[in-house]
Scaffold this motif. Sequence first.
Motif, short mmCIF file in Angstrom:
data_model
loop_
_atom_site.label_atom_id
_atom_site.label_comp_id
_atom_site.label_asym_id
_atom_site.label_seq_id
_atom_site.Cartn_x
_atom_site.Cartn_y
_atom_site.Cartn_z
N MET A 1 0.84 -1.18 0.00
CA MET A 1 0.00 0.00 0.00
C MET A 1 0.89 1.24 0.00
SD MET A 1 -3.30 -0.94 0.31
CE MET A 1 -4.27 0.22 1.21
N THR A 2 0.37 2.29 -0.64
CA THR A 2 1.11 3.54 -0.71
C THR A 2 0.31 4.68 -0.08
OG1 THR A 2 0.22 4.05 -2.89
CG2 THR A 2 2.32 2.88 -2.81
N ILE A 3 1.00 5.52 0.65
CA ILE A 3 0.40 6.70 1.25
C ILE A 3 1.13 7.92 0.71
CG2 ILE A 3 -0.08 7.98 3.37
CD1 ILE A 3 -0.01 5.35 4.89
N GLY A 4 0.39 8.84 0.10
CA GLY A 4 0.94 10.11 -0.34
C GLY A 4 0.62 11.17 0.70
N ILE A 5 1.61 11.94 1.09
CA ILE A 5 1.43 12.97 2.12
C ILE A 5 1.46 14.35 1.47
CG2 ILE A 5 2.39 14.01 4.21
CD1 ILE A 5 1.43 11.17 4.71
N LYS A 6 0.46 15.15 1.77
CA LYS A 6 0.40 16.54 1.30
C LYS A 6 0.25 17.41 2.54
CE LYS A 6 -0.75 20.25 -1.14
NZ LYS A 6 -0.04 20.91 -2.17
N TYR A 7 1.16 18.35 2.72
CA TYR A 7 1.09 19.29 3.83
C TYR A 7 0.46 20.60 3.37
CZ TYR A 7 4.40 16.57 6.67
OH TYR A 7 5.01 15.59 7.40
N CYS A 8 -0.24 21.25 4.28
CA CYS A 8 -0.72 22.61 4.01
C CYS A 8 0.49 23.54 4.12
CB CYS A 8 -1.79 23.01 5.02
SG CYS A 8 -1.18 23.29 6.70
N GLY A 9 0.26 24.82 3.93
CA GLY A 9 1.34 25.80 3.99
C GLY A 9 1.86 26.07 5.39
N GLY A 10 1.12 25.69 6.41
CA GLY A 10 1.58 25.83 7.79
C GLY A 10 1.46 27.22 8.36
N CYS A 11 0.59 28.04 7.79
CA CYS A 11 0.49 29.42 8.27
C CYS A 11 -0.18 29.52 9.64
CB CYS A 11 -0.26 30.29 7.26
SG CYS A 11 -1.97 29.79 6.98
N ASN A 12 -0.94 28.51 10.04
CA ASN A 12 -1.66 28.57 11.31
C ASN A 12 -1.66 27.18 11.97
OD1 ASN A 12 -3.21 29.46 13.42
ND2 ASN A 12 -5.12 29.45 12.30
N THR A 23 3.43 9.47 13.52
CA THR A 23 2.50 8.55 14.16
C THR A 23 1.87 7.63 13.11
OG1 THR A 23 2.01 10.15 15.90
CG2 THR A 23 0.39 8.40 15.55
N LEU A 24 1.51 8.17 11.98
CA LEU A 24 0.93 7.39 10.89
C LEU A 24 1.94 6.37 10.35
CD1 LEU A 24 -1.64 7.21 9.09
CD2 LEU A 24 -0.46 8.73 7.52
N VAL A 25 3.16 6.79 10.14
CA VAL A 25 4.21 5.90 9.62
C VAL A 25 4.47 4.76 10.61
CG1 VAL A 25 6.67 5.76 9.06
CG2 VAL A 25 5.29 7.64 8.17
N GLU A 26 4.51 5.08 11.90
CA GLU A 26 4.73 4.06 12.93
C GLU A 26 3.59 3.04 12.95
OE1 GLU A 26 5.30 6.17 16.59
OE2 GLU A 26 7.20 7.02 15.92
N ALA A 27 2.38 3.48 12.66
CA ALA A 27 1.22 2.59 12.67
C ALA A 27 1.22 1.63 11.48
CB ALA A 27 -0.07 3.40 12.68
N PHE A 28 1.87 2.04 10.37
CA PHE A 28 1.88 1.23 9.15
C PHE A 28 3.31 1.13 8.61
CE2 PHE A 28 -2.25 3.27 9.53
CZ PHE A 28 -3.08 2.16 9.55
N PRO A 29 4.20 0.47 9.34
CA PRO A 29 5.61 0.44 8.93
C PRO A 29 5.85 -0.30 7.61
CG PRO A 29 5.23 -1.09 10.72
CD PRO A 29 3.96 -0.30 10.54
N THR A 32 4.41 2.07 2.04
CA THR A 32 5.31 3.06 1.45
C THR A 32 4.69 4.44 1.65
OG1 THR A 32 6.05 1.48 -0.21
CG2 THR A 32 6.45 3.82 -0.67
N VAL A 33 5.42 5.33 2.30
CA VAL A 33 4.95 6.69 2.57
C VAL A 33 5.89 7.67 1.87
CG1 VAL A 33 4.42 8.39 4.35
CG2 VAL A 33 4.05 5.95 4.80
N SER A 34 5.30 8.60 1.11
CA SER A 34 6.12 9.60 0.43
C SER A 34 5.32 10.88 0.24
CB SER A 34 6.59 9.07 -0.93
OG SER A 34 5.48 8.92 -1.81
N THR A 35 6.01 11.92 -0.17
CA THR A 35 5.34 13.16 -0.53
C THR A 35 4.42 12.88 -1.71
OG1 THR A 35 7.25 14.44 0.18
CG2 THR A 35 5.73 15.52 -1.34
N CYS A 41 -1.06 7.92 -8.62
CA CYS A 41 -2.25 7.52 -7.87
C CYS A 41 -1.80 6.72 -6.64
CB CYS A 41 -3.19 6.68 -8.73
SG CYS A 41 -4.74 6.34 -7.89
N TYR A 42 -2.21 7.20 -5.49
CA TYR A 42 -1.86 6.57 -4.22
C TYR A 42 -3.04 5.75 -3.71
CZ TYR A 42 1.87 9.95 -4.50
OH TYR A 42 2.94 10.68 -4.94
N ASP A 43 -2.76 4.76 -2.90
CA ASP A 43 -3.85 4.04 -2.24
C ASP A 43 -4.55 4.97 -1.27
OD1 ASP A 43 -3.44 1.41 -3.43
OD2 ASP A 43 -1.60 1.36 -2.24
#
Length: 86
Positions: A1-12, A23-29, A32-35, A41-43
Motif C-alpha cells: 500500500m502507498t500513502i501520499g502525504i500533502k502538507y498545508c502551507g503551515g500558516c496557522n 504517528t501514521l508511519v509508525e502505525a503502518f511500517p 510506502t509513505v512519500s510526498t 495515484c496513491y492508495d
Amino acid sequence: MTIGIKYCGGCNPRYNRKQAVETLVEAFPHWTVSTAYPNVCYDVLVVVCGCSATCATISDLQATQTFILATQADVDACIQQLKKET
C-alpha cells in the motif's frame, strides 16, 4: 500500500504536523509513505493541515481514499479507519 502525504502551507499550525505523520508511519511500517505528487495515484492520500481551515490544494492529486488531518483526533481516527480496512 502507498500513502501520499500533502502538507498545508503551515500558516496557522495548531498541532505538530510532523508528529502526526510520524504517528501514521509508525502505525503502518510496511506501507510506502512519500510526498504526494501529481500524476501518481496513491492508495491513500493524507492531507495534513495545521488547522480546521483545511486550505491545502489537492485537486491535482489522485488516490483511492483521502483523509484530511486537521487535529490530532483526525490522525487517530485515520489510523483506526485504515486498520479496519486492511
